[in-house]
Design a protein around this motif. Structure first.
Motif, PDB file in Angstrom:
ATOM      1  N   GLU A  48       0.751  -1.067   0.004  1.00 44.49           N
ATOM      2  CA  GLU A  48       0.165   0.041   0.013  1.00 44.49           C
ATOM      3  C   GLU A  48       0.809   1.244  -0.014  1.00 44.49           C
ATOM      4  N   ARG A  49       2.011   1.257   0.636  1.00 48.83           N
ATOM      5  CA  ARG A  49       2.856   2.341   0.942  1.00 48.83           C
ATOM      6  C   ARG A  49       3.696   2.420  -0.191  1.00 48.83           C
ATOM      7  N   VAL A  50       4.182   1.534  -1.115  1.00 51.65           N
ATOM      8  CA  VAL A  50       4.846   1.639  -2.223  1.00 51.65           C
ATOM      9  C   VAL A  50       3.944   2.026  -3.404  1.00 51.65           C
ATOM     10  N   ALA A  51       2.782   1.494  -3.765  1.00 47.99           N
ATOM     11  CA  ALA A  51       1.879   1.868  -4.630  1.00 47.99           C
ATOM     12  C   ALA A  51       1.543   3.260  -4.591  1.00 47.99           C
ATOM     13  N   GLY A  52       1.638   4.025  -5.786  1.00 55.50           N
ATOM     14  CA  GLY A  52       0.990   5.437  -5.860  1.00 55.50           C
ATOM     15  C   GLY A  52       2.317   5.987  -6.153  1.00 55.50           C
ATOM     16  N   ASN A  53       3.488   5.651  -5.938  1.00 56.93           N
ATOM     17  CA  ASN A  53       4.795   6.359  -6.139  1.00 56.93           C
ATOM     18  C   ASN A  53       5.081   6.508  -7.479  1.00 56.93           C
ATOM     19  N   VAL A  54       5.797   7.749  -7.797  1.00 57.14           N
ATOM     20  CA  VAL A  54       5.962   8.133  -9.286  1.00 57.14           C
ATOM     21  C   VAL A  54       7.457   8.572  -9.308  1.00 57.14           C
ATOM     22  N   LEU A  55       8.381   7.903 -10.010  1.00 56.86           N
ATOM     23  CA  LEU A  55       9.642   8.265 -10.139  1.00 56.86           C
ATOM     24  C   LEU A  55       9.897   8.940 -11.492  1.00 56.86           C
ATOM     25  N   LEU A  56      10.468  10.152 -11.281  1.00 58.28           N
ATOM     26  CA  LEU A  56      10.745  11.106 -12.441  1.00 58.28           C
ATOM     27  C   LEU A  56      11.985  10.656 -12.983  1.00 58.28           C
ATOM     28  N   PRO A  57      12.344  11.265 -14.353  1.00 58.52           N
ATOM     29  CA  PRO A  57      13.686  10.801 -14.948  1.00 58.52           C
ATOM     30  C   PRO A  57      14.890  11.018 -14.051  1.00 58.52           C
ATOM     31  N   GLY A  58      15.802   9.799 -13.689  1.00 62.23           N
ATOM     32  CA  GLY A  58      16.728  10.000 -12.833  1.00 62.23           C
ATOM     33  C   GLY A  58      16.717   9.928 -11.410  1.00 62.23           C
ATOM     34  N   GLU A  59      15.412   9.872 -10.834  1.00 59.37           N
ATOM     35  CA  GLU A  59      15.206   9.665  -9.490  1.00 59.37           C
ATOM     36  C   GLU A  59      15.362   8.404  -8.944  1.00 59.37           C
ATOM     37  N   THR A  60      15.868   8.282  -7.938  1.00 54.87           N
ATOM     38  CA  THR A  60      15.891   6.926  -7.357  1.00 54.87           C
ATOM     39  C   THR A  60      14.964   6.594  -6.155  1.00 54.87           C
ATOM     40  N   PHE A  61      14.431   5.550  -6.182  1.00 58.31           N
ATOM     41  CA  PHE A  61      13.313   5.165  -5.257  1.00 58.31           C
ATOM     42  C   PHE A  61      14.111   4.314  -4.024  1.00 58.31           C
ATOM     43  N   SER A  62      13.730   4.644  -2.856  1.00 57.64           N
ATOM     44  CA  SER A  62      13.965   4.042  -1.586  1.00 57.64           C
ATOM     45  C   SER A  62      12.982   3.308  -0.979  1.00 57.64           C
ATOM     46  N   PHE A  63      12.903   1.764  -0.746  1.00 60.94           N
ATOM     47  CA  PHE A  63      11.922   1.190  -0.238  1.00 60.94           C
ATOM     48  C   PHE A  63      11.765   1.733   1.388  1.00 60.94           C
ATOM     49  N   ASN A  64      12.935   1.818   1.950  1.00 66.22           N
ATOM     50  CA  ASN A  64      12.740   2.011   3.397  1.00 66.22           C
ATOM     51  C   ASN A  64      11.897   3.551   3.411  1.00 66.22           C
ATOM     52  N   ALA A  65      12.306   4.519   2.713  1.00 69.63           N
ATOM     53  CA  ALA A  65      11.751   5.804   2.675  1.00 69.63           C
ATOM     54  C   ALA A  65      10.228   5.787   2.493  1.00 69.63           C
ATOM     55  N   ALA A  66       9.954   4.806   1.502  1.00 63.34           N
ATOM     56  CA  ALA A  66       8.685   4.538   1.076  1.00 63.34           C
ATOM     57  C   ALA A  66       7.760   3.850   2.285  1.00 63.34           C
ATOM     58  N   VAL A  67       8.389   2.896   2.784  1.00 62.75           N
ATOM     59  CA  VAL A  67       7.303   2.130   3.634  1.00 62.75           C
ATOM     60  C   VAL A  67       7.575   2.577   5.126  1.00 62.75           C
ATOM     61  N   GLY A  68       8.758   3.275   5.140  1.00 58.76           N
ATOM     62  CA  GLY A  68       8.624   3.560   6.827  1.00 58.76           C
ATOM     63  C   GLY A  68       9.328   2.435   7.819  1.00 58.76           C
ATOM     64  N   LEU A  69       9.507   2.857   8.884  1.00 57.83           N
ATOM     65  CA  LEU A  69      10.163   1.812   9.789  1.00 57.83           C
ATOM     66  C   LEU A  69       9.114   0.824  10.192  1.00 57.83           C
ATOM     67  N   ARG A  70       9.709  -0.424  10.501  1.00 53.08           N
ATOM     68  CA  ARG A  70       8.838  -1.560  10.582  1.00 53.08           C
ATOM     69  C   ARG A  70       8.761  -1.567  12.136  1.00 53.08           C
ATOM     70  N   THR A  71       7.705  -0.903  12.580  1.00 50.54           N
ATOM     71  CA  THR A  71       7.585  -0.710  14.108  1.00 50.54           C
ATOM     72  C   THR A  71       5.831  -0.847  14.219  1.00 50.54           C
ATOM     73  N   ALA A  72       5.576  -1.184  15.529  1.00 47.64           N
ATOM     74  CA  ALA A  72       4.102  -1.258  15.719  1.00 47.64           C
ATOM     75  C   ALA A  72       3.542   0.135  15.743  1.00 47.64           C
ATOM     76  N   GLU A  73       4.372   1.009  16.089  1.00 45.72           N
ATOM     77  CA  GLU A  73       3.725   2.540  15.794  1.00 45.72           C
ATOM     78  C   GLU A  73       3.449   2.802  14.438  1.00 45.72           C
ATOM     79  N   ASN A  74       4.145   2.465  13.475  1.00 43.46           N
ATOM     80  CA  ASN A  74       3.944   2.372  12.031  1.00 43.46           C
ATOM     81  C   ASN A  74       3.107   1.462  11.504  1.00 43.46           C
ATOM     82  N   GLY A  75       2.177   0.578  12.129  1.00 44.13           N
ATOM     83  CA  GLY A  75       1.265  -0.172  11.818  1.00 44.13           C
ATOM     84  C   GLY A  75       1.797  -1.684  11.448  1.00 44.13           C
ATOM     85  N   PHE A  76       2.836  -2.094  11.862  1.00 45.47           N
ATOM     86  CA  PHE A  76       3.352  -3.490  11.576  1.00 45.47           C
ATOM     87  C   PHE A  76       3.175  -4.341  12.810  1.00 45.47           C
TER      88      PHE A  76
END
Length: 410
Positions: free
Chosen positions: A208-236
């Motif tokens: 759900e947190r990866v879906a909807g991301n758009v990468l512009l030309p030359g842009e780098t995607f970070s999984f951790n930045a998109a999904v966030g910390l794997r913590t209970a406070e973050n919904g995991f």
């Protein structure tokens, strides 16, 4: 004769000075101008009579525009004064009427400006649920030079009307253009046990947190930045993870299957994977060297190498996780290949005493492997084979418990 006598009497009342200055006189006998009998009339009276008729026959001039018709201010001139003075006895003459539009350039420019309707480009919307498109709308462009030329020509020709010269004003971006830029570049799926609800929840949340991301030309995607910390406070939720070569309980278990699935979709879309790491143990949902372990210290990153945006979609349901990547195809096809270089047998299993026969930890062989990216051209010919990674996955020692039976002798 009576008309001439009346003419001369009228001139006497006007004054002899006008006569001698040439500003007064009478039209020759039996003269008609534009159908008006003016013979014997004083010049000024004759001019007025002819102009009265010309005014009644005056041709109006209308400019037709996309927003309605308009009648510009037209000035009329004629050669009647010259005709009444130069007409010879018995002549039948036709007055020339000229129409002039002195403010034509300004008026046409204003009408063109008012009559133009800029086009509307097609628009694209994108979110984690997919794409939306709105169709383009053509506009109207007013050709100023052609409109001015047509108006002045029509005026000179005695026409009653003229239309602005308008042309279609095409939009720069059409819906077809947008759809051509948002074709599916790749899709990749893996499968999981949906009955393990905590793990299934974590996979779905990452998607759900990866879906909807758009990468512009030359842009780098970070999984951790998109999904966030794997913590209970973050919904995991708590679910099994691989740590230190063993499966243990940890918050966010299952997220690595989402990152692995995404990496394989990215590779098949021709995106450049710039950071990925293997698990310490091989996983069952992809071949060796094609997994992507993520943690607080390890990330999955890939860059968009294309001169156009790419769009990420993902979903997880009914035991299946899928990522899709959209953009403008470059005509190439991308595939992956995994090779097992060696298999490492597990250490001898540890046998423990217990209250029943059970497997504490199943043994698992280790693997040394490598993976490649294969690039095919439009004809299906292999044009590049690129090494992605070489990895070593640890073997796992099995631990088993055996039930011990005690015999007591009497």
């Amino acid at each position: 004769m009576k008309k001439f006598l009346a003419c001369w009497l009228a001139l006497l009342f006007v004054g002899s000075a006008f006569f001698f200055l040439g500003r007064a006189g009478c039209v020759k006998a039996d003269v008609t101008i534009s159908g008006v009998a003016v013979g014997g009339m004083p010049y000024e009276e004759a001019v007025s009579a002819v102009r009265e008729k010309l005014a009644a026959e005056r041709i109006s001039f209308t400019v037709r525009t996309p927003f309605g018709d308009t009648m510009p201010a037209i000035e009329y001139s004629d050669n009647v004064p010259m005709l009444v003075r130069r007409a010879k006895k018995g002549e039948s003459l036709q007055a020339e009427v000229r129409r002039e539009w002195t403010e034509a350039e300004r008026d046409i420019a204003l009408l063109c400006e008012k009559g133009e309707r800029p086009p509307e480009d097609a628009a694209l919307s994108f979110n984690r649920f997919g794409f939306g498109y709105s169709a383009e709308k053509a506009g109207v462009y007013c050709d100023y030079a052609a409109s001015l030329s047509a108006a002045l020509s029509a005026l000179r020709a005695g026409a009653e009307e003229v239309s602005l010269v308008t042309r279609p004003w095409l939009p720069a971006v059409t819906q077809a253009d947008l759809k051509a830029r948002t074709k599916k570049l790749s899709a990749f799926s893996t499968y999981f046990d949906a009955s393990k609800t905590a793990r299934a929840h974590n996979i779905a949340l990452a998607c759900e947190r990866v879906a909807g991301n758009v990468l512009l030309p030359g842009e780098t995607f970070s999984f951790n930045a998109a999904v966030g910390l794997r913590t209970a406070e973050n919904g995991f939720l708590e679910a099994p993870i691989i740590s230190g070569g063993e499966y243990v309980s940890g918050t966010g278990g299952g997220v690595c299957q989402a990152s692995t699935t995404l990496m394989n979709a990215a590779l098949r879309a021709g995106l450049a994977v710039t950071e990925s790491r293997p698990h310490s143990l091989s996983v069952g949902y992809v071949p060796p060297s094609l997994d992507a372990m993520v943690s607080r210290w390890s990330d999955l990153k890939f860059t968009n190498p294309y001169p156009f945006p790419v769009y990420l979609l993902g979903r997880a349901a009914a035991g299946k996780v899928t990522f899709e990547i959209y953009g403008k195809p470059d005509g190439r096809r991308y595939e992956t290949e995994s090779r097992v270089l060696a298999r490492i047998p597990p250490p001898e299993a540890e046998i423990r005493e217990g209250e029943e026969d059970r497997t504490v930890r199943a043994e698992k062989e280790g693997v040394r492997s490598e993976s490649y990216l294969l690039v095919y051209d439009e004809r299906g010919a292999l044009v590049q084979k690129k090494l992605l990674r070489r990895d070593s996955y640890a073997a796992v020692q099995g631990i088993y418990e055996k039930k011990v039976t005690n015999f007591f002798l009497n």
